[in-house]
Design an enzyme around this catalytic site. Sequence first.
Site, short mmCIF file in Angstrom:
data_model
loop_
_atom_site.label_atom_id
_atom_site.label_comp_id
_atom_site.label_asym_id
_atom_site.label_seq_id
_atom_site.Cartn_x
_atom_site.Cartn_y
_atom_site.Cartn_z
N LYS A 662 -5.35 -10.68 -6.38
CA LYS A 662 -4.61 -10.85 -5.12
C LYS A 662 -3.14 -10.51 -5.32
O LYS A 662 -2.56 -9.75 -4.54
CB LYS A 662 -4.75 -12.28 -4.61
CG LYS A 662 -3.99 -12.55 -3.32
CD LYS A 662 -4.20 -13.97 -2.82
CE LYS A 662 -5.58 -14.14 -2.22
NZ LYS A 662 -5.72 -15.44 -1.52
N GLU A 733 5.82 -1.59 -11.00
CA GLU A 733 6.53 -0.35 -10.74
C GLU A 733 5.65 0.89 -10.65
O GLU A 733 6.03 1.87 -10.03
CB GLU A 733 7.61 -0.14 -11.80
CG GLU A 733 8.72 -1.18 -11.68
CD GLU A 733 9.68 -1.17 -12.85
OE1 GLU A 733 10.77 -0.61 -12.70
OE2 GLU A 733 9.32 -1.74 -13.90
#
Length: 767
Positions: A662, A733
Site C-alpha cells: 500500500k 524516486e
Amino acid sequence: MTQAPERTRPTSATEPAVGRSIDRVDGAVKTTGESEYTADRPYPDIAHATLVHASIARGRITAIDTAAAEEVTGVLAVITHRNAPPLKPPAARINPFDLSTMAAGTKVNYLGSDEVHWNGEPVAVVVAETLETAVEAARLVRVSYAAEPAVTDFAAAEGSAEPARGIPILPEGGRKGDAEQALAAAPVSVDMRFTTPPQNHNAIEPHATTAVWDGDRLTVHDSTQAIDFVRRHLALRFDVPLEGVRVIAPNIGGGFGGKGFVWAGTVLCAMAARVAKRPVRLALSREAVFRTVGGRAPTIQRVALGAERDGELTAIVHTGISQVGRVGGMPETVGRQSQHIYAARTILVRHSTATLDALPNSAMRAPGEAVGTFALESGMDALAHELAMDPLELRMRNEPESNPLDGKRFTHRNLRAAYVRGAQRFGWADRPLRPRSMRDGHTLRGWGVATAFHMPIQLMADVTVRLGMDGTVVVRCGMQEIGVGAATVQAQIAADALGVPVEAVRVELGDSTLPVAPMAGGSGQTATVAASVLRACEELRRSALALARRSSRSPLRGRRIDDLVARDGGLFAADGSGETYAQILARSGRPSLEGRVGARTSVGRVAGQVRFLAGMVGDQRRQVRAATGVHFCEVAVDEDTGEVRVTRWVAVFDVGRVINPKTAASQLRGGIVMGIGAALSEATEVDPRTGRIVGAGLADYHVPVQADVPAIDVSWLDEPDPTTPLGLLGVGEVGISGVAAAVANAVHHATGVRVTDLPLTPDRLLG
C-alpha cells in the site's frame, strides 16, 4: 515523536507482516487533521518572523531604512546586517567522514555583511507579535543597492560551463571506447539537444521553523528531512555545544529533497529567537520558498546514439550542462543512468556546470535521473523511429547482462521481465508503428514507453529496540517521516524479526534526542534503518536466549539461536518447544530487554563512519545496485489547440522486495504524478535580465491536479535483491524517472512532433 498504531487491521504474530498492505499507523491522525506539524506547535508568548528579500542579483546594500517598520505597533525587532549577531560560516567543503558538512543550502553567512548574492536573498528579518504585523512591517523596509554585473541568463552562460565537481565518494561520468568515432561510423544515428527548465519543490507543507533558546540551549522544531544535519549545522553556526541543540520534526508534509538541507529560514529563525529572547516561528510563504529554497537546476543536454541496422547500439553519448549558484549548488548529473541502462559498445558521459548569480540549486526527487532520462529515453524513441523499429523491442535488444560501462555485475536486475509484464498489461502489441495513426476526430492518440532507473543509497543509522514484559516493542530512531509511512514499515520489519503482532510495535522518530539516523533522501531511509532494526532485533533475541539458558526450567536451555524462530511473541523450535519473551523476562526478573545498534561515543561514530565509507567504496567497485522499471503512457492531443491529456498509464518496477504494497504503490504513483507535472506544466520562470523568479507561487507554477492525472496502474516484480536488508530497494524516486520521456514519446507517436524542451506546452506542438 511517537507514532503509535491507529486503527490498523489486527494481525497474527505467526502471519508475516512484511509484504502485506498494512494501514499506516499514523493514517487516522493525519486524515482527521489531528497530526501536529512544525507550524502547529504551540508555545506561550510566541513571536512571528518574516523575511525581506533582495531585489538585485549581485551587489551591495548601500542603505537600509527600517524606521517605518520599527514604528509599527507589535514589532519586536528588525534584524539586518547592521545589528545581526555574528554567525560562524558554514563548512567550507564537504567532509566524507561527516556528511552534515553538506547540510548548508548555500555558503552565505546570512546577514553577515552588506553583500547580495542572488535576487531573493534575505536582507532583513522582521519579528513581531503576530504574523500579520510582521508581514505589514516587512513591506515598509526600504533597501538601496549598488548593483554589480551579474550572470543571470542560463542559456547565455552555456559557453562558460566547466567540468562538474562532484562528491569524491560518488564519482559521476565515464567513458568506454571512442563513442564519438563510433557515432560517426554508425549506420543509423540520432544527435539531439534537449533542455529542461528549473523546477521548484512545492510540498503541501511549506518550510517552517520554531526556535526557542534557553541560555545556550536551542530547541528547534523544523520541517526537515534531515534532523541530524540541522542539529549539527545550527550548533556550528551559533557556536554552541552539539548536545545543547535539539531538533524536533515528528511529521513533515512532504520533502522531495528541498527539506534535506538547511536554508536561510531555519538559521534566521534561530537568530530571531535569540534577538527577541522569546520563542519565534518563521513559516515561509510560498513565494519565500521559491526565493530562498533551492530547486532543480535547468539543464542543456546532448544525447547522441549510434546503432547497427538491427538496433544494436554502437555508441551512447550523453553530455549535460546544469546550473549552480556562485554560493553553492550541486551538479544535476543527467547522464547517471546512461552508464548503466543499455549495452552499447562505446559510451561517453560527461557533466559540466555553469555558475550563475542565483539561488543555489538543490536535490529534487531523483536528481539527475528525472531529467536525464527525459533526454536519453526520448533519444531511444527517436532512434527506434529512424530504424522503423518498435521502441520497446529496441530496448529489449540492448538489455545488458552486466554493467555496460565497466562490466561490473548487477546485484539484481530483471528489467526484461518488467518490460514483458508492462507490455501485456498495457496492450502494447496493438500499437501501430507509424505516428499519427490513432485518431478520434480532432483528437490524436499516441502511446509511449520509457525506462525508469534509479540508484538508491544505503547509509548508517543508530537504532534501539526495547521489548517489555507485557510483550510490547518500542523502536527508537531519529529518522524522518516525510509522508512515506516510515513508522509503519519499520514496525512491520521489527514485528517479523521478533515474532510479535504489528500492533505490539511502537516506533518513535522525529527527534534528535533519539538514536541518530541519516537524512531521508536518495531512496535510502527504509533500507538504512531496516538494516539496523534487524541487527538490533537479533541482538535482543540473543539476549533473551541467554537469559533463558540460565534457567534449568527453561525449555530453551541448551538451544542455539540458529535453531529457533521468533513467533507468537517468543522463541520456539521446530518441535514447538520454547517460551514467550514475557515468560523469559518474568523468570529472570527483568522488566525489559534492549537491542542496540550504533556508536555510543563520538570516537566510535567516526570509526563507524570510516568502516562504512570503506565498505561503500568497495561495494561500488564490485557491483551496481539499482531500481528499474518501465512506463507505458497513452496521451490524447487536441489537434487544434495542442492541449495534451494523459489518459492511461501502466508502470511495472523491479524494486526488490516490497515491504508494504500500500505505501509502496502510493510512493510510485506519487513519483509518476510528479513526472507528469514536469512533462506538461512545471517550470520556474526566471527573468534572465534580473535573475528574479517570476510567478513564485502555486498560482503560476502549475503542479498536476486530480483532473490532470488518469488512473495509474502500478505493479512490481517483488523479487528480492540479495545484497540488501530483506532484499528491498528504495521506491521513493524511481517512479519519477522516465516519466517525462514516456509522455513526450507518446506525444510524438500521436502527432509526429518531437518535443525536446520541457514542459510540453501547446505552443511547442503548434509552433
